[in-house]
Structure formats: C-alpha cells, structure tokens
Design an enzyme around this catalytic site. Sequence first.
Site, PDB file in Angstrom:
ATOM      1  N   LYS A  13       0.904  -1.125  -0.068  1.00  0.00           N
ATOM      2  CA  LYS A  13      -0.235   0.055  -0.083  1.00  0.00           C
ATOM      3  C   LYS A  13       0.804   1.469  -0.014  1.00  0.00           C
ATOM      4  CE  LYS A  13      -2.071  -1.031   3.950  1.00  0.00           C
ATOM      5  NZ  LYS A  13      -1.448  -2.540   4.303  1.00  0.00           N
ATOM      6  N   ARG A  88      -9.322   0.476   9.235  1.00  0.00           N
ATOM      7  CA  ARG A  88      -8.735  -0.816   9.466  1.00  0.00           C
ATOM      8  C   ARG A  88      -9.873  -1.489  10.283  1.00  0.00           C
ATOM      9  NH1 ARG A  88      -3.056   0.555   9.341  1.00  0.00           N
ATOM     10  NH2 ARG A  88      -1.830  -1.310   9.452  1.00  0.00           N
ATOM     11  N   ARG A 127      11.512  -5.452   4.592  1.00  0.00           N
ATOM     12  CA  ARG A 127      11.067  -3.727   4.293  1.00  0.00           C
ATOM     13  C   ARG A 127      12.268  -3.090   5.311  1.00  0.00           C
ATOM     14  NH1 ARG A 127       5.077  -2.241   5.104  1.00  0.00           N
ATOM     15  NH2 ARG A 127       5.508  -3.234   7.003  1.00  0.00           N
ATOM     16  N   ARG A 160      11.569  -1.197  10.531  1.00  0.00           N
ATOM     17  CA  ARG A 160      10.339  -0.814  11.612  1.00  0.00           C
ATOM     18  C   ARG A 160      10.447  -1.871  12.721  1.00  0.00           C
ATOM     19  NH1 ARG A 160       4.986   0.229   8.244  1.00  0.00           N
ATOM     20  NH2 ARG A 160       4.166  -1.038  10.068  1.00  0.00           N
ATOM     21  N   ARG A 171      -0.020  -9.083  13.513  1.00  0.00           N
ATOM     22  CA  ARG A 171      -0.702  -8.308  12.613  1.00  0.00           C
ATOM     23  C   ARG A 171      -1.370  -9.044  11.160  1.00  0.00           C
ATOM     24  NH1 ARG A 171       4.828  -5.188  10.765  1.00  0.00           N
ATOM     25  NH2 ARG A 171       3.354  -3.798   9.538  1.00  0.00           N
TER      26      ARG A 171
END
Length: 215
Positions: A13, A88, A127, A160, A171
Amino acid sequence: MNIILLGPPGAGKGTQAAMLVEKFGITHISTGDMFREAIKQGRELGLQVKAIMEKGQLVPDELTVAVVRERLARPDCENGFLLDGFPRTIPQADALGGILAGLNRSLDTVINIEIPDDVLQSRMTGRRICRQCQATYHTLSNPPKHTGKCNKCGGELYQRSDDSEATVANRLVVYEQQTAPLVAYYCHKGVLKTINGNRELQEVFNNICRAVSGV
Ligand code: ADP
Ligand code: AMP
C-alpha cells in the site's frame, strides 16, 4: 479523486501510494506514518500509541478517527486524497462515512490489494524505510542503490520495530479478524476493485491506475 488502499500489512500500500499521489497530485494520508512521526517527535499521541504498535495491535478507533478527522479537514485534501492503512475496522469505516458526508465529499474507489500470507511475511521482514523521507525499500525485491541509504534523499534506512517475525504474525491475525471484513463492506457499497498485489511493482501500479481511472 478520493481513494482508499485496502490490504494486509506488507501488501504494498505505502509503495503504491507514493507513486499514485505523484501521478494524480492527491494527498497521501497514512495513519501508520502519522503515528510513527508522533512517536519520533515525542508527542502525546506518540506516547499513547507506541506500545500498541510495537505489539502489532490496533490503535483504538476513537483516537485513530480523531487523527483522520483533523487531517481530512485540511485544505490540501480538497483536490483529492489517498487513505493508506485507514480504515482498519468497521467502526472506523462508519466514522469515515460520517466525516466525508460532513465535508460534502465521497469515495471514488477502494482498491483492495490481494496477496498470499507467505509472501507477506518476507515482504515485511525485508522492508526498510528511510528515516528522513519515509521512502520504502526491500532488501531483496526493491533494494536501494547503496546499502542502507535512501536513493531519493540519502537518508539512513531502518527496519520498523513491528516488522520482526513474531509481530508480523500477530499483525496478520489482527488483519484477518478486524480489517478483512472491510472488503465485503466496500463491495456492498459498489466501490471496491480488487488487484493482485503479488506482481512486479510497476505492473501492480499500472493495474491500480486502470482501476481508479474506471477503465
Ligand atoms: P504496506 O504499506 O501495505 O504495509 P509496503 O508498501 O511498505 O506495504 O511494502 C512492503 C514491502 O514489500 C516493502 O519492503 C516494499 O519495498 C515491498 N514491495 C512492495 N510492493 C512490492 C511488489 N509488487 N513486489 C515486491 N516487493 C514489493
Ligand atoms: P502501517 O504503517 O499501516 O503498517 O501501521 C502500523 C501500525 O500503526 C499498525 O500495526 C497499528 O498499530 C497502527 N495503525 C495504523 N493505522 C491504524 C488504523 N487505521 N487503526 C488502528 N491502528 C492503526
């Protein structure tokens, strides 16, 4: 053009949002980025959300909706916005409907980026983000030209804290339980378009552009 990017964490996203806002000249609103910025600046909001984010849980609806309500009312959203990571939950989606009605605005398209769970694991653990400009990279699929440095601004890249293997698994569970029902929610409203996110970056982008342009 008012768009929502929906999809599990790691779907792409943020990566697609950066390309879309540049192409269409609309404003990028990422609740995750806003929370991370508040943490970085040591603001009250940051103190409220830090522990929740590190566990991979969702920030309470009331707090999240208040942040988005304030953001959407700013003048830079008048020419269009792209919501990334919001809503969400169903209550957040209901609240968004109320906020937009109050602003006399409506949603054009909700893009649902679909992708298998096993791909998401490696998307998130690989990431890397720029500390300065928040550009997103991946150690394997989208590496920076110079290890640890942002191509765009030369900023330092970091991982992160919620992209650790244990938190990523949590998650994905949170996504299935609380966010996935939004797919049916927006489908019923007639604005949902589903895109295969398990494709090369540029191909995903081209498909999203086609979907938001209504062709
Ligand atoms: P989200 O915002 O949905 O959590 P990101 O945009 O941060 O997801 O993407 C997660 C990771 O996957 C990043 O490291 C990004 O560079 C990488 N990525 C994004 N899109 C693709 C793609 N189409 N193919 C391969 N890797 C991708
Ligand atoms: P993201 O950057 O979108 O992956 O979001 C990172 C984290 O921020 C999430 O795991 C949540 O803890 C929090 N967060 C971001 N957006 C929301 C939202 N709309 N509702 C609740 N929590 C959120």
